[in-house]
Design a protein around this motif. Structure first.
Motif, PDB file in Angstrom:
ATOM      1  N   GLY A  96       0.796  -1.219   0.000  1.00 41.98           N
ATOM      2  CA  GLY A  96       0.000   0.000   0.000  1.00 41.98           C
ATOM      3  C   GLY A  96       0.824   1.262   0.000  1.00 41.98           C
ATOM      4  O   GLY A  96       0.353   2.322  -0.411  1.00 41.98           O
ATOM      5  N   SER A  97       2.093   1.159   0.453  1.00 43.28           N
ATOM      6  CA  SER A  97       2.946   2.339   0.561  1.00 43.28           C
ATOM      7  C   SER A  97       4.406   1.887   0.568  1.00 43.28           C
ATOM      8  O   SER A  97       4.712   0.760   0.990  1.00 43.28           O
ATOM      9  CB  SER A  97       2.633   3.097   1.862  1.00 43.28           C
ATOM     10  OG  SER A  97       3.641   4.031   2.161  1.00 43.28           O
ATOM     11  N   ILE A  98       5.306   2.778   0.134  1.00 42.36           N
ATOM     12  CA  ILE A  98       6.730   2.441   0.177  1.00 42.36           C
ATOM     13  C   ILE A  98       7.232   2.354   1.613  1.00 42.36           C
ATOM     14  O   ILE A  98       8.318   1.819   1.856  1.00 42.36           O
ATOM     15  CB  ILE A  98       7.587   3.435  -0.632  1.00 42.36           C
ATOM     16  CG1 ILE A  98       7.409   4.868  -0.120  1.00 42.36           C
ATOM     17  CG2 ILE A  98       7.291   3.330  -2.112  1.00 42.36           C
ATOM     18  CD1 ILE A  98       8.325   5.871  -0.793  1.00 42.36           C
ATOM     19  N   ARG A  99       6.437   2.853   2.569  1.00 43.46           N
ATOM     20  CA  ARG A  99       6.813   2.708   3.980  1.00 43.46           C
ATOM     21  C   ARG A  99       6.774   1.246   4.411  1.00 43.46           C
ATOM     22  O   ARG A  99       7.332   0.883   5.450  1.00 43.46           O
ATOM     23  CB  ARG A  99       5.893   3.548   4.863  1.00 43.46           C
ATOM     24  CG  ARG A  99       6.084   5.054   4.708  1.00 43.46           C
ATOM     25  CD  ARG A  99       5.335   5.807   5.784  1.00 43.46           C
ATOM     26  NE  ARG A  99       3.899   5.593   5.680  1.00 43.46           N
ATOM     27  CZ  ARG A  99       3.085   6.344   4.940  1.00 43.46           C
ATOM     28  NH1 ARG A  99       3.579   7.341   4.235  1.00 43.46           N
ATOM     29  NH2 ARG A  99       1.788   6.093   4.908  1.00 43.46           N
ATOM     30  N   GLU A 100       6.100   0.404   3.622  1.00 48.40           N
ATOM     31  CA  GLU A 100       5.983  -1.016   3.945  1.00 48.40           C
ATOM     32  C   GLU A 100       7.081  -1.850   3.299  1.00 48.40           C
ATOM     33  O   GLU A 100       7.108  -3.065   3.477  1.00 48.40           O
ATOM     34  CB  GLU A 100       4.622  -1.541   3.475  1.00 48.40           C
ATOM     35  CG  GLU A 100       3.433  -0.845   4.119  1.00 48.40           C
ATOM     36  CD  GLU A 100       2.115  -1.306   3.532  1.00 48.40           C
ATOM     37  OE1 GLU A 100       2.114  -2.284   2.766  1.00 48.40           O
ATOM     38  OE2 GLU A 100       1.078  -0.681   3.825  1.00 48.40           O
ATOM     39  N   THR A 101       7.980  -1.224   2.548  1.00 51.53           N
ATOM     40  CA  THR A 101       8.979  -1.973   1.791  1.00 51.53           C
ATOM     41  C   THR A 101      10.399  -1.532   2.120  1.00 51.53           C
ATOM     42  O   THR A 101      10.637  -0.455   2.654  1.00 51.53           O
ATOM     43  CB  THR A 101       8.768  -1.793   0.274  1.00 51.53           C
ATOM     44  OG1 THR A 101       8.987  -0.422  -0.078  1.00 51.53           O
ATOM     45  CG2 THR A 101       7.381  -2.206  -0.132  1.00 51.53           C
ATOM     46  N   ASP A 102      11.332  -2.399   1.767  1.00 51.94           N
ATOM     47  CA  ASP A 102      12.759  -2.084   1.773  1.00 51.94           C
ATOM     48  C   ASP A 102      13.254  -2.065   0.342  1.00 51.94           C
ATOM     49  O   ASP A 102      12.726  -2.779  -0.520  1.00 51.94           O
ATOM     50  CB  ASP A 102      13.564  -3.159   2.520  1.00 51.94           C
ATOM     51  CG  ASP A 102      13.545  -2.971   4.027  1.00 51.94           C
ATOM     52  OD1 ASP A 102      13.024  -1.940   4.499  1.00 51.94           O
ATOM     53  OD2 ASP A 102      14.054  -3.865   4.725  1.00 51.94           O
ATOM     54  N   ILE A 103      14.293  -1.281   0.092  1.00 50.49           N
ATOM     55  CA  ILE A 103      15.019  -1.378  -1.165  1.00 50.49           C
ATOM     56  C   ILE A 103      15.878  -2.630  -1.089  1.00 50.49           C
ATOM     57  O   ILE A 103      16.622  -2.820  -0.129  1.00 50.49           O
ATOM     58  CB  ILE A 103      15.894  -0.137  -1.397  1.00 50.49           C
ATOM     59  CG1 ILE A 103      15.007   1.104  -1.542  1.00 50.49           C
ATOM     60  CG2 ILE A 103      16.780  -0.314  -2.626  1.00 50.49           C
ATOM     61  CD1 ILE A 103      15.779   2.407  -1.554  1.00 50.49           C
ATOM     62  N   GLU A 104      15.747  -3.487  -2.069  1.00 49.60           N
ATOM     63  CA  GLU A 104      16.404  -4.794  -2.040  1.00 49.60           C
ATOM     64  C   GLU A 104      17.402  -4.935  -3.185  1.00 49.60           C
ATOM     65  O   GLU A 104      17.061  -4.733  -4.352  1.00 49.60           O
ATOM     66  CB  GLU A 104      15.330  -5.885  -2.111  1.00 49.60           C
ATOM     67  CG  GLU A 104      15.741  -7.207  -2.695  1.00 49.60           C
ATOM     68  CD  GLU A 104      16.794  -7.964  -1.931  1.00 49.60           C
ATOM     69  OE1 GLU A 104      17.086  -7.605  -0.773  1.00 49.60           O
ATOM     70  OE2 GLU A 104      17.344  -8.912  -2.502  1.00 49.60           O
ATOM     71  N   HIS A 105      18.653  -5.258  -2.839  1.00 51.40           N
ATOM     72  CA  HIS A 105      19.655  -5.574  -3.849  1.00 51.40           C
ATOM     73  C   HIS A 105      19.554  -7.057  -4.183  1.00 51.40           C
ATOM     74  O   HIS A 105      19.746  -7.913  -3.306  1.00 51.40           O
ATOM     75  CB  HIS A 105      21.064  -5.247  -3.340  1.00 51.40           C
ATOM     76  CG  HIS A 105      21.374  -3.779  -3.352  1.00 51.40           C
ATOM     77  ND1 HIS A 105      21.062  -2.957  -2.298  1.00 51.40           N
ATOM     78  CD2 HIS A 105      21.941  -2.997  -4.307  1.00 51.40           C
ATOM     79  CE1 HIS A 105      21.446  -1.722  -2.599  1.00 51.40           C
ATOM     80  NE2 HIS A 105      21.974  -1.709  -3.806  1.00 51.40           N
TER      81      HIS A 105
END
Length: 204
Positions: A96-105
């Motif tokens: 629902g929001s980028i607050r719920e995700t991490d940037i993943e390599h």
């Protein structure tokens, strides 16, 4: 977060993942003598090479400093734009929001460091950390506690596995990074599975 069900519109990810791997193998096969592209690509698994990638033990030739792999938080929006939404392919989830995700390599910075980036300049390490070909989104649970700095021999996502290994091979070739024997074996196993799936799909 809700588990995302695969709708007809979402199935592009599965189809593109398998097709990307098939095309990638065909591309790499040009480095290997012979007639049939896919057969030659799979035959390119040797003791010192794997589809054009070097097979070597991981080696930390210089100190790993996470600050050398810095990227701006603004890159997250570039990932969203590229993927067409706040989407995590490892879990097939739409957040629902980028607050719920991490940037993943996809190829983790620490794993890349031990696979050849340890001998590169700080500028090259920073460029690697910002390479959109190696970036996606994932939940903190998956990024921090499940995948972390593990390679394909140590961790595989629940979904999008053909896409995942194709990206690993693409990124490692692009940055001239090695794979160790365990990673090579894991990639080989999944390449065969994905190619079998590709052949079944195209036969229908």
């Amino acid at each position: 977060m809700k588990k995302k069900r695969l709708s007809p519109g979402d199935r592009w990810l599965v189809a593109v993942a398998v097709l990307a791997l098939a095309l990638w193998l065909t591309h790499l096969s040009s480095r290997i003598a012979g007639a049939d592209p896919i057969d030659n690509a799979l035959a390119g698994i040797t003791g010192d090479g794997f589809l054009g990638l070097r097979v070597e033990p991981e080696r930390r030739c210089s100190k790993y400093d996470r600050r050398d792999y810095h990227y701006p938080s603004s890159i997250e929006q570039k990932i969203v734009n590229r993927q067409g939404g706040i989407f995590g392919p490892y879990e097939m989830r739409e957040f629902g929001s980028i607050r719920e995700t991490d940037i993943e390599h996809i190829v983790a910075a620490a794993e890349a460091h031990d696979s050849g980036m340890c001998a590169r300049s700080r500028e090259e390490r920073k460029a690697f950390a910002r390479d959109l070909d190696n970036l996606t989104l994932a939940s903190p649970k998956v990024n921090r506690w499940q995948k972390s700095d593990r390679d394909a021999a140590e961790w595989m996502p629940e979904y999008s596995r053909c896409w995942y290994i194709a990206r690993i091979m693409e990124v490692k070739d692009k940055w001239d990074l090695s794979v160790d024997a365990g990673e090579r074996d894991a990639l080989q196993t999944w390449i065969l599975k994905c190619m079998k799936h590709f052949e079944m799909e195209t036969a229908q």
